[in-house]
Design a protein around this motif. Structure first.
Motif, PDB file in Angstrom:
ATOM      1  N   MET A 104       1.002  -1.039  -0.203  1.00 45.01           N
ATOM      2  CA  MET A 104      -0.112  -0.048   0.292  1.00 45.01           C
ATOM      3  C   MET A 104       0.783   1.083  -0.385  1.00 45.01           C
ATOM      4  SD  MET A 104      -3.417  -0.835   2.709  1.00 45.01           S
ATOM      5  CE  MET A 104      -4.187  -2.446   2.378  1.00 45.01           C
ATOM      6  N   GLU A 105      -0.254   2.498  -0.576  1.00 43.86           N
ATOM      7  CA  GLU A 105       1.169   3.771  -0.206  1.00 43.86           C
ATOM      8  C   GLU A 105      -0.110   4.823  -0.521  1.00 43.86           C
ATOM      9  OE1 GLU A 105       2.109   4.779  -4.694  1.00 43.86           O
ATOM     10  OE2 GLU A 105       2.802   2.227  -4.679  1.00 43.86           O
ATOM     11  N   TYR A 106       0.597   5.603  -0.411  1.00 44.60           N
ATOM     12  CA  TYR A 106      -0.592   7.119  -0.455  1.00 44.60           C
ATOM     13  C   TYR A 106      -0.155   7.903  -1.658  1.00 44.60           C
ATOM     14  CZ  TYR A 106      -1.477   7.012   4.143  1.00 44.60           C
ATOM     15  OH  TYR A 106      -2.259   6.918   6.041  1.00 44.60           O
ATOM     16  N   TYR A 107      -1.372   8.165  -2.073  1.00 50.10           N
ATOM     17  CA  TYR A 107      -1.217   8.769  -3.329  1.00 50.10           C
ATOM     18  C   TYR A 107      -1.538  10.119  -2.883  1.00 50.10           C
ATOM     19  CZ  TYR A 107      -2.440  10.350  -7.811  1.00 50.10           C
ATOM     20  OH  TYR A 107      -1.826  12.034  -9.500  1.00 50.10           O
ATOM     21  N   GLY A 108      -0.768  11.650  -2.564  1.00 52.57           N
ATOM     22  CA  GLY A 108      -1.192  12.536  -1.991  1.00 52.57           C
ATOM     23  C   GLY A 108      -1.756  12.295  -0.410  1.00 52.57           C
ATOM     24  N   LYS A 109      -3.238  12.800  -0.078  1.00 51.17           N
ATOM     25  CA  LYS A 109      -3.255  12.283   0.781  1.00 51.17           C
ATOM     26  C   LYS A 109      -3.812  11.529   1.356  1.00 51.17           C
ATOM     27  CE  LYS A 109      -3.206  17.129   3.267  1.00 51.17           C
ATOM     28  NZ  LYS A 109      -3.671  18.263   3.720  1.00 51.17           N
ATOM     29  N   THR A 110      -4.332  10.225   0.167  1.00 54.53           N
ATOM     30  CA  THR A 110      -4.974   9.029  -0.124  1.00 54.53           C
ATOM     31  C   THR A 110      -4.568   7.878  -0.257  1.00 54.53           C
ATOM     32  OG1 THR A 110      -6.420   9.951  -1.379  1.00 54.53           O
ATOM     33  CG2 THR A 110      -7.173   8.024  -1.664  1.00 54.53           C
ATOM     34  N   LEU A 111      -4.632   6.813   1.302  1.00 56.32           N
ATOM     35  CA  LEU A 111      -4.123   5.809   1.041  1.00 56.32           C
ATOM     36  C   LEU A 111      -5.051   4.389   0.106  1.00 56.32           C
ATOM     37  CD1 LEU A 111      -2.736   3.727   2.223  1.00 56.32           C
ATOM     38  CD2 LEU A 111      -4.655   2.980   3.142  1.00 56.32           C
ATOM     39  N   CYS A 112      -4.064   4.179  -0.914  1.00 57.58           N
ATOM     40  CA  CYS A 112      -3.870   3.383  -2.241  1.00 57.58           C
ATOM     41  C   CYS A 112      -3.476   2.101  -2.436  1.00 57.58           C
ATOM     42  CB  CYS A 112      -3.735   4.208  -3.729  1.00 57.58           C
ATOM     43  SG  CYS A 112      -4.667   6.014  -3.592  1.00 57.58           S
TER      44      CYS A 112
ATOM     45  N   ALA B  48     -12.375  15.679  13.022  1.00 60.80           N
ATOM     46  CA  ALA B  48     -12.369  13.974  11.977  1.00 60.80           C
ATOM     47  C   ALA B  48     -12.938  13.085  12.885  1.00 60.80           C
ATOM     48  CB  ALA B  48     -11.224  14.382  11.389  1.00 60.80           C
ATOM     49  N   CYS B  49     -12.209  13.186  14.270  1.00 54.87           N
ATOM     50  CA  CYS B  49     -12.856  11.705  15.077  1.00 54.87           C
ATOM     51  C   CYS B  49     -14.524  11.561  14.521  1.00 54.87           C
ATOM     52  CB  CYS B  49     -12.113  12.137  15.872  1.00 54.87           C
ATOM     53  SG  CYS B  49     -10.223  11.343  15.965  1.00 54.87           S
ATOM     54  N   ILE B  50     -14.394  13.159  15.505  1.00 52.21           N
ATOM     55  CA  ILE B  50     -15.886  12.502  15.174  1.00 52.21           C
ATOM     56  C   ILE B  50     -17.377  12.579  14.268  1.00 52.21           C
ATOM     57  CG2 ILE B  50     -17.860  14.332  16.416  1.00 52.21           C
ATOM     58  CD1 ILE B  50     -15.949  15.925  17.949  1.00 52.21           C
TER      59      ILE B  50
ATOM     60  N   VAL C 109      -5.542   2.192   6.265  1.00 54.39           N
ATOM     61  CA  VAL C 109      -6.735   3.141   6.164  1.00 54.39           C
ATOM     62  C   VAL C 109      -7.973   3.700   7.070  1.00 54.39           C
ATOM     63  CG1 VAL C 109      -9.278   1.897   5.916  1.00 54.39           C
ATOM     64  CG2 VAL C 109      -7.097   0.338   5.047  1.00 54.39           C
ATOM     65  N   LEU C 110      -7.344   4.050   8.524  1.00 56.12           N
ATOM     66  CA  LEU C 110      -7.806   4.707   9.917  1.00 56.12           C
ATOM     67  C   LEU C 110      -7.028   6.175   9.235  1.00 56.12           C
ATOM     68  CD1 LEU C 110     -10.076   5.441  11.824  1.00 56.12           C
ATOM     69  CD2 LEU C 110      -8.408   5.082  13.218  1.00 56.12           C
ATOM     70  N   LEU C 111      -5.677   6.026   8.789  1.00 57.88           N
ATOM     71  CA  LEU C 111      -4.836   7.318   9.158  1.00 57.88           C
ATOM     72  C   LEU C 111      -5.189   7.844   7.967  1.00 57.88           C
ATOM     73  CD1 LEU C 111      -1.329   5.874   9.709  1.00 57.88           C
ATOM     74  CD2 LEU C 111      -2.417   7.550  10.935  1.00 57.88           C
ATOM     75  N   ALA C 112      -5.939   7.312   6.723  1.00 61.73           N
ATOM     76  CA  ALA C 112      -5.968   7.546   5.371  1.00 61.73           C
ATOM     77  C   ALA C 112      -7.186   8.189   5.600  1.00 61.73           C
ATOM     78  CB  ALA C 112      -5.752   6.377   4.490  1.00 61.73           C
ATOM     79  N   TRP C 113      -8.064   7.590   6.048  1.00 64.96           N
ATOM     80  CA  TRP C 113      -9.198   8.462   6.213  1.00 64.96           C
ATOM     81  C   TRP C 113      -9.767   9.790   6.852  1.00 64.96           C
ATOM     82  CZ3 TRP C 113     -13.417  10.696   9.660  1.00 64.96           C
ATOM     83  CH2 TRP C 113     -14.659  10.798   8.848  1.00 64.96           C
ATOM     84  N   LEU C 114      -8.524   9.768   8.002  1.00 64.36           N
ATOM     85  CA  LEU C 114      -8.469  10.962   8.596  1.00 64.36           C
ATOM     86  C   LEU C 114      -7.837  11.822   7.957  1.00 64.36           C
ATOM     87  CD1 LEU C 114      -7.192  10.355  12.185  1.00 64.36           C
ATOM     88  CD2 LEU C 114      -9.261  10.739  11.524  1.00 64.36           C
TER      89      LEU C 114
ATOM     90  N   TYR D  94      -9.884  15.877   6.657  1.00 65.05           N
ATOM     91  CA  TYR D  94      -8.934  16.518   8.329  1.00 65.05           C
ATOM     92  C   TYR D  94      -9.368  17.884   7.348  1.00 65.05           C
ATOM     93  CZ  TYR D  94      -5.683  19.001  10.436  1.00 65.05           C
ATOM     94  OH  TYR D  94      -5.611  20.825  11.411  1.00 65.05           O
ATOM     95  N   GLU D  95      -9.842  18.962   7.972  1.00 67.04           N
ATOM     96  CA  GLU D  95     -10.390  19.968   6.872  1.00 67.04           C
ATOM     97  C   GLU D  95     -10.275  21.439   8.480  1.00 67.04           C
ATOM     98  OE1 GLU D  95     -14.305  20.709   5.998  1.00 67.04           O
ATOM     99  OE2 GLU D  95     -14.052  19.640   4.417  1.00 67.04           O
TER     100      GLU D  95
END
Length: 661
Positions: free
Chosen positions: A1-9, A121-123, A73-78, A82-83
């Motif tokens: 797995m790897e990040y593409y930008g801020k997305t886990l792919c 983001a967590c909430i 996956v969770l890190l990628a979702w965060l 994240y905003e």
């Protein structure tokens, strides 16, 4: 797995080669848009598929291949959700401005905004059941979330707690208390201050003693108090303050340096409180209290502003000052009324009103719509002439001692600086600064108000020169040359008269500020006022008089020479008539002119009008007789009066004569 930008792919090749799905399945899912491709392959690259977009069946197969992909996956979702919380940025920027003195910096603001954004983001994930299933399984895993947040620390720089229980507690506090729970306790914490709130209030209480102690004295009194050498009590309750409440952590008296005391007394918020306690109301209002901000109107005579002033130079006979009263037009700043006197009394005010109304009448202008006045000289007219709706539609009594509220105060100063100081010597005050300082050597005499090098002037000279100054002021350029280029104050006044002004009500003005003369109606035609005779307008005016009462009161506004203009008659509070001046004609026929003839004819018309009124209302005479009664037998000696006729004289007859009758 790897990040593409801020997305886990994960690469499409790995999905096919590891048996997660076949090539055909991959192509079908992409075509049906049930699989998100973050990057397409080709040109030496390979396709990347977003892990979170995998359908549940393929996601489970992927989990078997990768022992613990959920954290990634969770890190990628965060990262994807994240905003930066803009509301938090505004809140903490305001917080920094309010407590900047306690050491709050931009770095603290950035830290707290980041913490709030991560918690959001967590909430958001906690409230999204589908996202929980994809990232954590069947339920929200607080331990996994704490690990993910810790792994996310390097990218965001947040300072949220690492422990699962502490992190979970912080999330609950954030949901309950909002942004405030993210602020460190060191900000606003009184325990870290040597001078806490209670000690600061004690210092301020000592500083506002009636004798206005200096900072050094406040420091000495404070140290004497904490050492038990001085008692301090609450004057309202009589309660003594205990020095034991003002100690350091070791129990020793909390000693403060003189510089510390001075610093706290000089804090802007404390200086305001000290000034409020020590200064009188007028000084505090003019120097500390905020004031309103206003702008000028658009029409002249919409508002008049009035104020009294003492002329700077003194009289040669009394060594006192001439008192003046001015009426200014608010828009043009012109002096439209002025009066002078040796005493500051009601006559001064009344004469100023008369002077203003004479000017308005000469120019054919209407009644000013409003007026602002001070209290001390105008309070007598609150329920009469200056009651709203009587003479002026709008009347405003300025607060006592509040000179900045009344426009006339500033105009008096501007005229003194620009005109009076230029035209005359001796204009200033003994406590003034620079060109305004007027220092004189006093002569020690009984009056203790005589100066060697001071000049004195006659009353007539001071009044004449001040009237000339007013004329120069009126004919000088208006200060707002941007709006009124090249126009003088008088030109601004004439060109901008309010078109909605009501006509001059001379009847009301005469009654309230005019001269009053008690007089009597003479020969049913005239009254005598100011040594002149005045005609009643019509004989029918007599019908308004009370029974057997010819006494009336005449009111009039005098002109510049004190002579009557329009004269109005009242009997009590009841208006009777507006009378006209009696003009006389030359009784010598050889010397009569056309004017004499016209006056004679006018008087004959008035007399004829009176005769006509008398004839029209003449009384018809009626006959009167007494009713006849039956005669009664009389004795021979009785004599009865007998009427010769119904209106004749009474005759006396004997009984023998009655028989012949």
């Amino acid at each position: 797995m790897e990040y593409y930008g801020k997305t886990l792919c994960i690469s499409a090749r790995e999905l096919v080669e590891n048996g997660v799905m076949t090539q055909s399945n991959y192509c079908q899912l992409v075509a049906r848009k049930k699989l998100t491709v973050a990057r397409r392959g080709g040109r030496g690259g390979y396709a990347l598929v977003v892990v979170s977009s995998l359908p549940d069946t393929y996601h489970d197969k992927l989990t078997k291949i990768y022992p613990d992909p959920s954290l990634a996956v969770l890190l990628a979702w965060l990262e994807a959700n994240y905003e930066v919380d803009q509301a938090a940025a505004a809140y903490f920027a305001d917080w920094k401005a309010r407590c900047g003195r306690d050491g709050a910096t931009d770095a603290h603001v950035a830290e707290y905004v980041t913490n709030a954004s991560v918690l959001n983001a967590c909430i958001r994930l906690y409230n999204n059941a589908k996202a929980i299933q994809k990232t954590m399984g069947m339920k929200y895993d607080w331990s996994m979330m704490a690990q993910a947040v810790e792994g996310y620390r390097m990218k965001t720089g947040h300072t949220l707690p690492t422990s699962m229980l502490r992190f979970r507690k912080k999330v609950n506090e954030y949901q309950r208390d909002g942004y405030a729970c993210l602020i460190s306790g060191k900000f606003g914490n009184q325990s870290r201050r040597k001078v806490d709130h209670k000690t600061e209030r004690l210092i301020l209480s000592i500083a506002i003693q009636p004798n206005k102690p200096f900072n050094t004295s406040v420091w000495e009194m404070y140290n004497s108090f904490v050492c038990g050498e001085l008692d301090v009590y609450d004057p309202e309750t009589g309660e003594l303050f205990s020095p034991d409440d003002f100690t350091d952590k070791n129990g020793d008296p909390l000693a403060l340096s003189e510089s510390t005391i001075t610093n706290y007394l000089n804090l802007p918020k404390n200086r305001v409180l000290i000034s409020h306690a020590l200064e009188d109301w007028e000084t505090f209002m003019h120097e500390q209290r905020p004031h309103v901000h206003r702008h000028d109107g658009e029409f002249a005579l919409s508002q008049i502003t009035a104020d009294d002033v003492d002329l700077s130079r003194k009289l040669n006979d009394t060594k006192k000052r001439v008192h003046a009263y001015y009426m200014y037009d608010d828009l043009s700043q012109c002096v439209i009324g002025a009066a002078y006197g040796r005493s500051k009394d009601q006559l001064l005010v009344v004469e100023c009103f008369r002077d203003m109304f004479r000017l308005l009448e000469r120019n054919g202008w209407g009644m000013p719509a409003g007026i602002e006045v001070e209290n001390h000289l105008m309070s007598e007219y609150k329920d009469g002439f200056l009651q709203t709706g009587v003479a002026f539609s709008f009347v405003h009594f300025c607060a006592p001692l509040n000179s900045q509220e009344k426009r006339a105060e500033s105009l008096n100063g501007a005229k003194k600086r620009s005109i009076i100081h230029k035209n005359h010597e001796g204009i200033g005050r003994f406590y003034g600064k620079g060109k305004w300082r007027m220092k004189s050597k006093k002569v020690s005499d009984a009056e203790n108000d005589t100066y060697e090098d001071k000049k004195y002037y006659s009353y007539e000279q001071l009044v004449a020169e001040d009237r000339a100054d007013n004329a120069e002021w009126n004919n000088s350029l208006h200060p707002n040359q941007k709006k009124y280029p090249g126009m003088t104050r008088w030109q601004v006044l004439v060109a901008n008269i309010n078109p909605t002004l009501e006509r001059m009500d001379k009847l009301t003005l005469s009654r309230y500020i005019g001269e009053r003369v008690d007089t009597t109606v003479r020969r049913n035609s005239t009254v005598r006022v100011a040594y002149e005779d005045w005609w009643l307008s019509d004989p029918s005016v007599l019908e308004k008089l009370k029974p057997n009462d010819y006494k009336v009161t005449a009111y009039y506004l005098p002109d510049e020479e004190g002579n009557p203009t329009d004269v109005y008659l009242f009997q009590g509070d009841r208006y009777i008539d507006k009378v006209e001046r009696v003009e006389t004609f030359n009784r010598v026929y050889a010397e009569q002119t056309e004017k004499d003839t016209a006056i004679y004819e006018d008087q004959q018309k008035r007399i004829g009008k009176f005769d006509g009124y008398v004839r029209k209302n003449a009384i018809s005479r009626v006959g009167i007789m007494r009713p006849q009664k039956e005669a009664t037998p009389l004795s021979e000696s009785e004599e009865l009066p007998v009427l010769d006729d119904c209106i004749g004289e009474v005759s006396y007859h004997t009984p023998d004569a009655l028989e012949s009758l």
